[in-house]
Design a protein around this motif. Structure first.
Motif, PDB file in Angstrom:
ATOM      1  N   THR A 157      -9.303  27.478  45.175  1.00 54.47           N
ATOM      2  CA  THR A 157      -9.080  27.132  46.570  1.00 54.47           C
ATOM      3  C   THR A 157     -10.004  27.992  47.428  1.00 54.47           C
ATOM      4  O   THR A 157     -10.550  28.992  46.961  1.00 54.47           O
ATOM      5  CB  THR A 157      -7.610  27.322  46.981  1.00 54.47           C
ATOM      6  N   ASP A 158     -10.208  27.572  48.653  1.00 58.81           N
ATOM      7  CA  ASP A 158     -11.073  28.367  49.526  1.00 58.81           C
ATOM      8  C   ASP A 158     -10.837  28.010  50.980  1.00 58.81           C
ATOM      9  O   ASP A 158     -10.071  27.102  51.317  1.00 58.81           O
ATOM     10  CB  ASP A 158     -12.555  28.201  49.161  1.00 58.81           C
ATOM     11  N   THR A 159     -11.486  28.722  51.821  1.00 60.23           N
ATOM     12  CA  THR A 159     -11.496  28.470  53.253  1.00 60.23           C
ATOM     13  C   THR A 159     -12.716  29.189  53.817  1.00 60.23           C
ATOM     14  O   THR A 159     -13.506  29.761  53.060  1.00 60.23           O
ATOM     15  CB  THR A 159     -10.195  28.954  53.919  1.00 60.23           C
ATOM     16  N   LEU A 353     -11.109  32.288  44.995  1.00 57.21           N
ATOM     17  CA  LEU A 353      -9.677  32.403  45.234  1.00 57.21           C
ATOM     18  C   LEU A 353      -8.891  31.525  44.264  1.00 57.21           C
ATOM     19  O   LEU A 353      -9.092  30.306  44.217  1.00 57.21           O
ATOM     20  CB  LEU A 353      -9.342  31.996  46.667  1.00 57.21           C
ATOM     21  N   PRO A 354      -7.989  32.112  43.489  1.00 55.88           N
ATOM     22  CA  PRO A 354      -7.203  31.324  42.537  1.00 55.88           C
ATOM     23  C   PRO A 354      -6.118  30.533  43.257  1.00 55.88           C
ATOM     24  O   PRO A 354      -5.519  31.037  44.221  1.00 55.88           O
ATOM     25  CB  PRO A 354      -6.596  32.381  41.617  1.00 55.88           C
ATOM     26  N   PRO A 355      -5.822  29.319  42.812  1.00 58.48           N
ATOM     27  CA  PRO A 355      -4.775  28.526  43.466  1.00 58.48           C
ATOM     28  C   PRO A 355      -3.369  28.837  42.967  1.00 58.48           C
ATOM     29  O   PRO A 355      -2.415  28.233  43.444  1.00 58.48           O
ATOM     30  CB  PRO A 355      -5.181  27.089  43.128  1.00 58.48           C
ATOM     31  N   ARG A 356      -3.239  29.743  41.986  1.00 57.87           N
ATOM     32  CA  ARG A 356      -1.918  30.126  41.486  1.00 57.87           C
ATOM     33  C   ARG A 356      -1.451  31.422  42.146  1.00 57.87           C
ATOM     34  O   ARG A 356      -2.203  32.395  42.235  1.00 57.87           O
ATOM     35  CB  ARG A 356      -1.947  30.341  39.971  1.00 57.87           C
ATOM     36  N   THR A 357      -0.194  31.443  42.543  1.00 59.54           N
ATOM     37  CA  THR A 357       0.389  32.646  43.128  1.00 59.54           C
ATOM     38  C   THR A 357       0.351  33.805  42.143  1.00 59.54           C
ATOM     39  O   THR A 357       0.002  34.940  42.500  1.00 59.54           O
ATOM     40  CB  THR A 357       1.844  32.371  43.554  1.00 59.54           C
ATOM     41  N   SER A 358       0.703  33.534  40.888  1.00 55.77           N
ATOM     42  CA  SER A 358       0.780  34.602  39.891  1.00 55.77           C
ATOM     43  C   SER A 358      -0.572  35.234  39.617  1.00 55.77           C
ATOM     44  O   SER A 358      -0.641  36.419  39.256  1.00 55.77           O
ATOM     45  CB  SER A 358       1.371  34.062  38.586  1.00 55.77           C
ATOM     46  N   ALA A 359      -1.656  34.485  39.782  1.00 56.36           N
ATOM     47  CA  ALA A 359      -2.986  35.029  39.493  1.00 56.36           C
ATOM     48  C   ALA A 359      -3.345  36.153  40.469  1.00 56.36           C
ATOM     49  O   ALA A 359      -4.073  37.088  40.112  1.00 56.36           O
ATOM     50  CB  ALA A 359      -4.033  33.924  39.544  1.00 56.36           C
TER      51      ALA A 359
END
Length: 430
Positions: A157-159, A353-359
């Motif tokens: 993910t990104d922004t 940016l990883p899309p997983r919270t745990s990462a």
């Protein structure tokens, strides 16, 4: 990764929407979970189209492929790097022809619903491709859905953020990043006057225009009410702001062609102090002479307009071609590449940016300061319309941006022209 949506891809999308064929159809059922009792026994050869930069990002993904093949010795992965600005059109052409499409594609988030609507993607609900869906961040996860079905899995993910050269800003008397667009203009003028270089370089690309629109409370569409809202007072004000940055000299007058490359080169060489860009650009920026010392790079949220600070949600998903002859192997590959461990390695090494919270909790990821700086920026990102026509929003906006900075249209004319082009896409919208 460059943000580019070529006209050829948009034309192809319009044509294919009328005559979608090949690839198994929108209603394709999930393939049987072959060898589900022992996934390591699954065999086959799959082709993956990667759209990352082959020099700075590609090697990390190829490392992950080697790890995957070691874990699944009966599955071979053919890695193909396809330029980002060509992948959308090439996949559509191959999928329509029913020949030459990869088993797995790294698809920009806006492509997922479009490809799914055309019947080109394999539904993934209930398959091994999707693991612990609740662990994914809501924004990236929302981009994988079409008509309440899952057609992809988030990979990155990104922004956008404001990237700045700390030394140049300090020469201009500023030790912190500008927090508003008004401050952005003043800082840029100060750099020009005191540091003898350009203060701001603009990338004439539709994605990079969105922070100015969101900052004034504007948007392109009101999807729930099926309204086109691009020609609004808020967006006119945003375009006035952009035009003023150029006419005032705060931003160098950008060339409408190759503006991304020009802005990045100027930034890396110390010829401009500030640009808007995302985490995907960091590995390239650190190759520039100005940022051999990584501490010289500043990263801050995009400056706020009169309403708020807002940058678009972006990123990429992994999707499986519905016509693949190796569906079970493709499920395992997508599952592996989007696991917490793979995403943490990607993030730690590349700053993506990883899309997983745990990462984000992985020690190696926490040790990457770029990721930690971008995380709060990501939390405030604005979701884009996840609709099949989402990818078609960019070309009219890009053409309008080019006309605006080229002096061919006023802000009022620009937003009106974009609205007219949108009405050719959304014929039944108000």
């Amino acid at each position: 990764m460059r943000r580019a949506f070529p006209a050829a891809a948009v034309v192809a999308a319009l044509a294919l929407a009328v005559s979608a064929c090949g690839g198994g159809g929108e209603g394709a059922a999930p393939a049987p979970a072959q060898s589900a009792s022992d996934p390591s026994k699954i065999s086959g050869e799959i082709t993956w189209w990667d759209t990352t930069r082959p020099d700075s990002e590609g090697p990390v993904f190829q490392e992950l492929i080697k790890e995957f093949e070691a874990k699944y010795p009966s599955i071979k992965v053919k890695y193909v790097n396809v330029p980002f600005d060509q992948a959308q059109n090439q996949f559509q052409t191959a999928a329509q022809a029913g020949s030459g499409a990869p088993d797995v594609i790294r698809a920009e988030v806006a492509w997922t619903s479009q490809f799914a609507s055309l019947g080109y993607l394999q539904p993934l609900d209930g398959t091994r491709a999707v693991d612990n869906e609740a662990d994914f961040l809501p924004g990236p996860l929302s981009s994988t859905k079409y008509q309440d079905k899952t057609y992809a899995v988030p990979q990155v993910t990104d922004t956008l953020a404001l990237l700045y050269n700390k030394k140049l800003l300090e020469k201009a008397g500023h030790t912190e990043a500008p927090k508003t667009v008004a401050e952005l203009k003043q800082y840029a003028l100060d750099v020009k006057a005191k540091a003898g270089t350009t203060g701001l370089a603009l990338n004439v690309d539709a994605y990079f225009l969105l922070p100015f629109m969101y900052g004034e409370g504007g948007d392109t569409l009101d999807v729930p009410n099926k309204k086109i809202v691009v020609n609004s007072p808020a967006n006119v004000k945003a375009m006035q702001t952009v035009a003023d940055l150029v006419t005032s000299g705060a931003a160098a007058k950008p060339a409408v062609q190759d503006s991304y490359v020009n802005a990045m080169t100027a930034f890396k060489d110390g010829k401009t102090a500030m640009i808007y860009n995302g985490p995907w650009a960091l590995s390239e920026i650190y190759q520039g002479k100005e940022f051999k010392d990584k501490a010289n790079l500043g990263i801050a949220p995009v400056p706020a307009g009169s309403v708020k600070a807002g940058a678009p949600t972006g990123g990429h998903n992994l999707a499986i071609y519905a016509g693949s002859k190796n569906i079970p192997a493709s499920y395992e590959f997508v599952r592996f590449m989007t696991s917490k461990e793979s995403l943490a390695k990607m993030s730690a090494k590349l700053g993506l940016l990883p899309p997983r919270t745990s990462a984000f909790d992985d020690p190696a990821v926490q040790g990457n300061k770029d990721v930690s700086v971008f995380k709060p920026v990501l939390d405030a990102a604005v979701a884009r319309p996840w609709i099949p026509e989402g990818g078609q929003l960019f070309q009219p906006l890009l053409e309008g941006y080019q006309a605006l900075v080229g002096g061919k249209e006023t802000p009022e004319q620009m937003t009106k022209t974009v609205e007219e082009k949108y009405r050719g896409i959304f014929k039944d919208w108000s």
